[in-house]
Write a protein that holds these residues in place. Structure first.
Motif, short mmCIF file in Angstrom:
data_model
loop_
_atom_site.label_atom_id
_atom_site.label_comp_id
_atom_site.label_asym_id
_atom_site.label_seq_id
_atom_site.Cartn_x
_atom_site.Cartn_y
_atom_site.Cartn_z
N VAL A 1 0.83 -1.23 -0.09
CA VAL A 1 0.01 -0.17 -0.08
C VAL A 1 0.96 1.31 -0.09
O VAL A 1 1.83 1.37 0.78
N ALA A 2 0.50 2.46 -0.94
CA ALA A 2 1.30 3.50 -0.96
C ALA A 2 0.37 4.51 -0.30
O ALA A 2 -0.81 4.50 -0.61
N VAL A 3 0.94 5.36 0.40
CA VAL A 3 0.34 6.59 1.02
C VAL A 3 1.04 7.93 0.49
O VAL A 3 2.31 7.99 0.79
N GLY A 4 0.36 8.95 0.12
CA GLY A 4 0.81 10.08 -0.20
C GLY A 4 1.21 11.25 1.02
O GLY A 4 0.77 10.62 2.06
N ALA A 5 1.70 12.25 0.46
CA ALA A 5 2.00 13.06 1.59
C ALA A 5 0.72 13.58 2.23
O ALA A 5 -0.30 13.81 1.87
N SER A 6 1.07 14.25 3.63
CA SER A 6 -0.04 14.87 4.28
C SER A 6 -1.08 13.97 4.54
O SER A 6 -2.22 14.25 4.37
N SER A 7 -1.05 12.63 4.79
CA SER A 7 -2.09 11.86 4.83
C SER A 7 -1.79 10.81 6.33
O SER A 7 -1.70 9.68 6.30
N PRO A 8 -1.80 11.42 7.29
CA PRO A 8 -1.71 10.74 8.70
C PRO A 8 -2.85 9.72 8.89
O PRO A 8 -2.29 8.69 9.39
N ILE A 9 -3.93 9.89 8.75
CA ILE A 9 -4.93 8.81 8.80
C ILE A 9 -4.88 7.70 8.14
O ILE A 9 -4.90 6.46 8.68
N PRO A 10 -4.81 7.82 6.66
CA PRO A 10 -4.41 6.74 5.86
C PRO A 10 -3.18 5.89 6.36
O PRO A 10 -3.26 4.72 6.27
N ALA A 11 -2.29 6.65 6.70
CA ALA A 11 -0.98 6.04 6.91
C ALA A 11 -0.98 5.13 8.25
O ALA A 11 -0.56 4.20 8.52
N ALA A 12 -1.88 5.62 9.11
CA ALA A 12 -2.19 4.92 10.46
C ALA A 12 -2.98 3.77 10.20
O ALA A 12 -2.77 2.95 10.72
N GLY A 13 -3.87 3.80 9.41
CA GLY A 13 -4.56 2.60 8.82
C GLY A 13 -3.81 1.61 8.16
O GLY A 13 -3.96 0.36 8.43
N ALA A 14 -2.86 1.99 7.37
CA ALA A 14 -1.97 1.02 6.79
C ALA A 14 -0.99 0.41 7.87
O ALA A 14 -0.86 -0.82 7.67
N MET A 15 -0.50 1.23 8.84
CA MET A 15 0.40 0.78 9.79
C MET A 15 -0.55 -0.49 10.64
O MET A 15 0.10 -1.38 11.19
N LEU A 16 -1.80 0.00 11.13
CA LEU A 16 -2.36 -0.80 11.62
C LEU A 16 -2.76 -2.25 11.18
O LEU A 16 -2.56 -3.31 11.50
N MET A 17 -3.19 -2.21 9.78
CA MET A 17 -3.32 -3.31 8.99
C MET A 17 -1.80 -4.20 9.01
O MET A 17 -2.20 -5.42 9.28
N GLY B 1 -0.56 2.07 20.71
CA GLY B 1 0.85 1.64 21.15
C GLY B 1 1.69 1.86 19.98
O GLY B 1 2.38 2.82 19.52
N ARG B 2 1.83 0.55 19.31
CA ARG B 2 2.66 0.41 18.25
C ARG B 2 2.37 1.27 17.20
O ARG B 2 3.57 1.95 16.57
N VAL B 3 1.56 1.37 16.52
CA VAL B 3 0.98 2.11 15.42
C VAL B 3 1.36 3.69 15.60
O VAL B 3 1.93 4.27 14.73
N PHE B 4 0.78 4.22 16.64
CA PHE B 4 1.22 5.81 16.73
C PHE B 4 2.55 5.85 17.23
O PHE B 4 3.25 7.06 16.87
N ASP B 5 3.41 5.08 17.60
CA ASP B 5 4.92 5.31 18.16
C ASP B 5 5.38 5.08 16.58
O ASP B 5 6.29 5.82 16.16
N GLU B 6 5.01 4.00 15.74
CA GLU B 6 5.64 4.17 14.41
C GLU B 6 5.27 5.36 13.43
O GLU B 6 6.15 5.93 12.60
#
Length: 245
Positions: A25-41, A224-229
């Motif tokens: 999955v690729a995430v563009g710039a200025s996208s914290p919620i999509p990035a967090a969703g990808a990290m959670l997955m 925990g892990r996701v917001f730390d990453e």
């Protein structure tokens, strides 16, 4: 915790669900919620085939060294499974406008521009449209300018819209009908709220379910892990979300 933070956790968990089964999955710039969703997955997938995340602007979570150029090449080769797009305007056919409002080129409001949206929209199999703001200003009957067309029936494409996620609801995209179908509504909103704040028509089931809140295990991973990453790329967003937990 404030309702805004709770809704954002719902959005992140919903994105993780929408990405289930994705390998890259690729995430563009200025996208914290999509990035967090990808990290959670990815965090949920421990012990399963590895998930690759490419977040533009990140050093720790991006294997590209030349930004968008390599992303475009990778998408053309069929090696990007999911991506996120938004727009200043989105219409009921899934077309997006990133240029501005009014009659182009004499726009009333000018936005940053299309960048690679038209290219990626047709190449990436699972494109998730994402806008936190759910209003008739954003969701219009027809966009003023087509930055990226959702589908072109006469030209087969492997990409196109997969879902539309907002701060109020989740829609699926019906490729055959060429429009959206309401899947669920985030608490505390109702189907009537969605209809009132959406400028285009869409299909709606007789019974609209509520978008599920993340369970305790998901919240533990997220806070925990996701917001730390996430803090490596979006430190302010991660700090605010952790403080509110």
């Amino acid at each position: 915790m404030s309702s805004d933070h709770e809704r954002r956790e719902i959005l992140i968990a919903t994105i993780a669900d929408l990405l289930d089964g994705i390998r890259h999955v690729a995430v563009g710039a200025s996208s914290p919620i999509p990035a967090a969703g990808a990290m959670l997955m990815r965090a949920r997938n421990d012990g399963k085939p590895p998930v690759r995340i490419s977040i533009l602007g990140s050093q720790a979570h991006n294997f590209f060294t030349n930004g968008g150029i390599e992303l475009f090449d990778c998408a053309a080769q069929g090696r990007v499974d999911a991506f996120f797009l938004g727009g200043g305007q989105i219409d009921g056919e899934g077309n997006i406008n990133l240029v501005g409002t009014g009659d182009y080129p004499k726009t009333d409001v000018r936005w940053p521009g299309s960048f690679g949206s038209a290219y990626l929209y047709h190449l990436v199999p699972r494109v998730i449209l994402f806008r936190e703001e759910h209003s008739r200003r954003v969701f219009v009957p027809r966009v003023d300018f087509v930055s990226a067309r959702a589908i072109t029936p006469e030209v087969p494409r492997r990409g196109g819209p997969y879902a539309l996620l907002t701060n109020m609801a989740l829609f699926d995209f019906d490729r055959e009908a060429g429009g959206f179908a309401l899947r669920s509504v985030h608490p505390p909103f109702t189907p009537a709220d969605i209809r009132e704040n959406t400028g285009f028509d869409y299909a709606e089931p007789d019974v609209v379910r509520e978008t599920p809140r993340p369970d305790a295990a998901t919240l533990a991973l997220l806070r925990g892990r996701v917001f730390d990453e996430l803090a490596e790329t979006y430190p302010a967003f991660a700090r605010i979300m952790k403080q509110a937990a």
